[in-house]
Design an enzyme around this catalytic site. Sequence first.
Site, PDB file in Angstrom:
ATOM      1  N   ASP A  13     -65.248  77.432 -94.872  1.00 52.48           N
ATOM      2  CA  ASP A  13     -66.710  77.410 -94.732  1.00 52.48           C
ATOM      3  C   ASP A  13     -67.384  76.406 -95.650  1.00 52.48           C
ATOM      4  O   ASP A  13     -68.513  76.611 -96.100  1.00 52.48           O
ATOM      5  CB  ASP A  13     -67.295  78.819 -94.963  1.00 52.48           C
ATOM      6  CG  ASP A  13     -66.690  79.845 -94.033  1.00 52.48           C
ATOM      7  OD1 ASP A  13     -66.403  79.485 -92.879  1.00 52.48           O
ATOM      8  OD2 ASP A  13     -66.489  80.996 -94.452  1.00 52.48           O
ATOM      9  N   LYS A  16     -66.987  71.889 -92.740  1.00 49.17           N
ATOM     10  CA  LYS A  16     -66.086  70.970 -92.005  1.00 49.17           C
ATOM     11  C   LYS A  16     -66.668  70.581 -90.650  1.00 49.17           C
ATOM     12  O   LYS A  16     -66.487  69.460 -90.186  1.00 49.17           O
ATOM     13  CB  LYS A  16     -64.711  71.643 -91.815  1.00 49.17           C
ATOM     14  CG  LYS A  16     -64.018  71.944 -93.141  1.00 49.17           C
ATOM     15  CD  LYS A  16     -62.719  72.704 -92.955  1.00 49.17           C
ATOM     16  CE  LYS A  16     -62.919  74.114 -92.452  1.00 49.17           C
ATOM     17  NZ  LYS A  16     -63.570  75.031 -93.422  1.00 49.17           N
ATOM     18  N   GLY A  40     -64.886  79.251 -87.848  1.00 48.27           N
ATOM     19  CA  GLY A  40     -66.260  79.202 -87.355  1.00 48.27           C
ATOM     20  C   GLY A  40     -66.880  77.962 -87.937  1.00 48.27           C
ATOM     21  O   GLY A  40     -67.146  77.904 -89.130  1.00 48.27           O
ATOM     22  N   HIS A  41     -67.040  76.927 -87.121  1.00 49.90           N
ATOM     23  CA  HIS A  41     -67.557  75.643 -87.607  1.00 49.90           C
ATOM     24  C   HIS A  41     -68.946  75.405 -87.021  1.00 49.90           C
ATOM     25  O   HIS A  41     -69.110  75.369 -85.806  1.00 49.90           O
ATOM     26  CB  HIS A  41     -66.609  74.496 -87.208  1.00 49.90           C
ATOM     27  CG  HIS A  41     -65.269  74.599 -87.871  1.00 49.90           C
ATOM     28  ND1 HIS A  41     -64.270  73.682 -87.683  1.00 49.90           N
ATOM     29  CD2 HIS A  41     -64.773  75.501 -88.752  1.00 49.90           C
ATOM     30  CE1 HIS A  41     -63.205  74.027 -88.400  1.00 49.90           C
ATOM     31  NE2 HIS A  41     -63.492  75.132 -89.059  1.00 49.90           N
ATOM     32  N   GLN A 224     -60.156  76.618 -91.948  1.00 54.01           N
ATOM     33  CA  GLN A 224     -59.900  77.346 -93.204  1.00 54.01           C
ATOM     34  C   GLN A 224     -59.964  76.370 -94.394  1.00 54.01           C
ATOM     35  O   GLN A 224     -60.733  75.432 -94.353  1.00 54.01           O
ATOM     36  CB  GLN A 224     -58.561  78.106 -93.174  1.00 54.01           C
ATOM     37  CG  GLN A 224     -58.559  79.299 -92.225  1.00 54.01           C
ATOM     38  CD  GLN A 224     -58.378  78.925 -90.779  1.00 54.01           C
ATOM     39  OE1 GLN A 224     -57.437  78.249 -90.422  1.00 54.01           O
ATOM     40  NE2 GLN A 224     -59.284  79.328 -89.917  1.00 54.01           N
TER      41      GLN A 224
HETATM   42  P1  GDP Z   1     -66.992  75.217 -91.802  1.00 59.78           P
HETATM   43  O1  GDP Z   1     -66.267  76.435 -91.391  1.00 59.78           O
HETATM   44  O2  GDP Z   1     -66.316  74.509 -92.938  1.00 59.78           O
HETATM   45  O3  GDP Z   1     -67.309  74.285 -90.674  1.00 59.78           O
HETATM   46  O4  GDP Z   1     -68.398  75.703 -92.392  1.00 59.78           O
HETATM   47  P2  GDP Z   1     -69.357  76.824 -91.741  1.00 59.78           P
HETATM   48  O5  GDP Z   1     -70.029  76.252 -90.554  1.00 59.78           O
HETATM   49  O6  GDP Z   1     -68.636  78.118 -91.582  1.00 59.78           O
HETATM   50  O7  GDP Z   1     -70.373  77.064 -92.932  1.00 59.78           O
HETATM   51  C1  GDP Z   1     -71.118  76.028 -93.470  1.00 59.78           C
HETATM   52  C2  GDP Z   1     -72.628  76.369 -93.295  1.00 59.78           C
HETATM   53  O8  GDP Z   1     -73.394  75.514 -94.126  1.00 59.78           O
HETATM   54  C3  GDP Z   1     -73.146  76.141 -91.893  1.00 59.78           C
HETATM   55  O9  GDP Z   1     -74.159  77.057 -91.638  1.00 59.78           O
HETATM   56  C4  GDP Z   1     -73.701  74.717 -91.966  1.00 59.78           C
HETATM   57  O10 GDP Z   1     -74.737  74.473 -91.014  1.00 59.78           O
HETATM   58  C5  GDP Z   1     -74.254  74.714 -93.356  1.00 59.78           C
HETATM   59  N1  GDP Z   1     -74.257  73.402 -94.038  1.00 59.78           N
HETATM   60  C6  GDP Z   1     -73.335  72.405 -93.992  1.00 59.78           C
HETATM   61  N2  GDP Z   1     -73.643  71.420 -94.851  1.00 59.78           N
HETATM   62  C7  GDP Z   1     -74.779  71.811 -95.461  1.00 59.78           C
HETATM   63  C8  GDP Z   1     -75.591  71.234 -96.501  1.00 59.78           C
HETATM   64  O11 GDP Z   1     -75.311  70.175 -97.039  1.00 59.78           O
HETATM   65  N3  GDP Z   1     -76.697  71.967 -96.896  1.00 59.78           N
HETATM   66  C9  GDP Z   1     -77.029  73.166 -96.339  1.00 59.78           C
HETATM   67  N4  GDP Z   1     -78.116  73.809 -96.784  1.00 59.78           N
HETATM   68  N5  GDP Z   1     -76.285  73.724 -95.368  1.00 59.78           N
HETATM   69  C10 GDP Z   1     -75.172  73.055 -94.947  1.00 59.78           C
HETATM   70  P1  IMO Z   2     -63.305  78.130 -91.322  1.00 56.80           P
HETATM   71  O1  IMO Z   2     -62.486  77.176 -90.515  1.00 56.80           O
HETATM   72  C1  IMO Z   2     -63.290  81.371 -94.236  1.00 56.80           C
HETATM   73  C2  IMO Z   2     -59.936  84.180 -94.046  1.00 56.80           C
HETATM   74  C3  IMO Z   2     -60.190  85.621 -93.627  1.00 56.80           C
HETATM   75  C4  IMO Z   2     -59.120  86.326 -94.442  1.00 56.80           C
HETATM   76  C5  IMO Z   2     -57.949  85.338 -94.382  1.00 56.80           C
HETATM   77  C6  IMO Z   2     -56.919  85.663 -93.312  1.00 56.80           C
HETATM   78  O2  IMO Z   2     -64.581  78.526 -90.674  1.00 56.80           O
HETATM   79  O3  IMO Z   2     -63.469  77.638 -92.712  1.00 56.80           O
HETATM   80  P2  IMO Z   2     -56.884  85.402 -90.672  1.00 56.80           P
HETATM   81  O4  IMO Z   2     -57.746  86.004 -89.612  1.00 56.80           O
HETATM   82  O5  IMO Z   2     -56.877  83.909 -90.677  1.00 56.80           O
HETATM   83  O6  IMO Z   2     -55.491  85.967 -90.690  1.00 56.80           O
HETATM   84  O7  IMO Z   2     -57.542  85.871 -92.067  1.00 56.80           O
HETATM   85  O8  IMO Z   2     -58.524  84.077 -94.121  1.00 56.80           O
HETATM   86  N1  IMO Z   2     -60.404  83.159 -93.093  1.00 56.80           N
HETATM   87  C7  IMO Z   2     -61.456  82.355 -93.298  1.00 56.80           C
HETATM   88  N2  IMO Z   2     -62.349  82.327 -94.311  1.00 56.80           N
HETATM   89  N3  IMO Z   2     -63.368  80.454 -93.252  1.00 56.80           N
HETATM   90  C8  IMO Z   2     -62.466  80.453 -92.237  1.00 56.80           C
HETATM   91  O9  IMO Z   2     -62.417  79.486 -91.307  1.00 56.80           O
HETATM   92  C9  IMO Z   2     -61.473  81.463 -92.214  1.00 56.80           C
HETATM   93  N4  IMO Z   2     -60.459  81.758 -91.383  1.00 56.80           N
HETATM   94  C10 IMO Z   2     -59.799  82.784 -91.934  1.00 56.80           C
HETATM   95  O10 IMO Z   2     -61.483  86.038 -93.985  1.00 56.80           O
HETATM   96  O11 IMO Z   2     -59.511  86.431 -95.773  1.00 56.80           O
HETATM   97 MG    MG Z   3     -66.595  78.494 -91.115  1.00 52.48          MG
END
Ligand code: GDP
Ligand code: IMO
Ligand code: MG
Length: 428
Positions: A13, A16, A40-41, A224
């Site tokens: 999170d 990415k 979840g991207h 991840q």
């Molecule tokens: P990922 O799993 O690595 O793709 O990240 P996620 O989407 O799960 O979580 C990142 C969150 O931060 C999302 O809601 C993005 O829209 C948000 N985000 C990404 N870059 C920035 C930033 O520079 N500033 C802020 N405020 N939000 C950001």
């Molecule tokens: P993105 O790509 C954050 C965590 C789960 C748990 C562990 C194992 O959005 O960054 P799993 O279901 O993979 O066997 O769970 O990994 N986890 C993540 N945490 N971002 C993710 O994906 C994750 N995918 C799995 O919460 O701790």
């Molecule tokens: Mg994510």
Amino acid sequence: MPAIVIIGAQWGDEGKGKATDLLGERVQWVVRYQGGNNAGHTVVLPDGQDFALHLIPSGILSPGVTNVIGNGVVVDPGVLLDELAGLEGRGVDTSRLLVSADAHLIMPYHVAIDKVTERYLGKAKIGTTGRGIGPCYQDKVARVGVRVQDLLDEKILRQKVEAALAFKNQVLVKVYNRRALDANQVVDSVLEQGERFRHRIADTRLLLNQALERGETVLLEGSQGTLLDVDHGTYPFVTSSNPTSGGAAIGSGLGPNRITTVLGILKAYTTRVGSGPFPSELHDEMGERLRKTGGEFGVTTGRSRRTGWFDSVIARYATRVNGITDYFLTKLDVLSGLERIPVCVAYEVDGERVDEMPMTQTDVHHAKPVYEELPGWWEDISHCRSFDELPANARAYVHRLEELSGARVSAIGVGPGREQTIVRHQIA
Ligand code: GDP
Ligand code: IMO
Ligand code: MG
């Protein structure tokens, strides 16, 4: 031409999805190489529309890009079809999505086993996403998995599912007191699903290598993060694949020497979802403030993310195990308005200072953060588009993080939008 890999430098999170979207304009291919719909991207397009991608590469939102679900990914066919339908319903062209014939399929019994295992573990649970990821990778390594290509050969598919269920039903019924699954039903259902995406099944490792030979650029989108890597993460509180850069070669079929840029995505503070050690975690109102200001709630499960200060022991570790060439520092805007910002520079383990990631998990569990405090800034930075526009203390924060992490910060996120990015060094 090069392959570029995007990896999460912390516990996932980091942003990415946003980074992939940013580079999407300049690459021809985007490939997911590990994980599945545990990811979840989030991508926020310039017109304000936001998308949450779970299994499909974030490049699907960049016109002209060919997207690949690589051999290292685990694919839940129902999720794939639902995600495609969701995107198509919002007007996204999904015609350029291919699925590797070698990717493994998440079957209904994997999801069932993931859920019951977690329940059985009780307080010792991993906190998985419950999507069947671990059980599917277990079957892959145990050589009893079902692959995407098996959808093209009904006889083989039946044999494999029957063999798998002969054992798994015993476990489901006798150990976990659950219902047995019917092999015919499982096979009929995945065959029907397979029919709906059979035109997407391809020898993606060949296509990707040919693309590189033609001079095209391939972006490998990790899911991840480094500390969730089954080899390099906080085992056993990890996922079951290799999100680190080495996994990108394996999960796509490209030689490691093809990867010329390793872009680490690093949040300006730290978050984690699920169980496991987190030395710089905050349990006070400051942690709550980061969660609220940063919108730290899971994209996949909706769970609250645990929050804490930036941990440079982790960043140095990520730089090393991934060979990070550049960092994209995200969410710097979330730190605006703080008097002072603590940064974890080392750990104290059983009374001794430790500068690098401890060798044993026991020590990681005992690690207490050693903080250095940096001066904060009050200005809203979400409109800044160049490094020079940032307040002096924000620039100093970035410089200190670069020094502590051991790699340059080439881009800085100041908001979720694609344009809310400061580019210091061009990546692709
Ligand atoms: P990922 O799993 O690595 O793709 O990240 P996620 O989407 O799960 O979580 C990142 C969150 O931060 C999302 O809601 C993005 O829209 C948000 N985000 C990404 N870059 C920035 C930033 O520079 N500033 C802020 N405020 N939000 C950001
Ligand atoms: P993105 O790509 C954050 C965590 C789960 C748990 C562990 C194992 O959005 O960054 P799993 O279901 O993979 O066997 O769970 O990994 N986890 C993540 N945490 N971002 C993710 O994906 C994750 N995918 C799995 O919460 O701790
Ligand atoms: Mg994510």
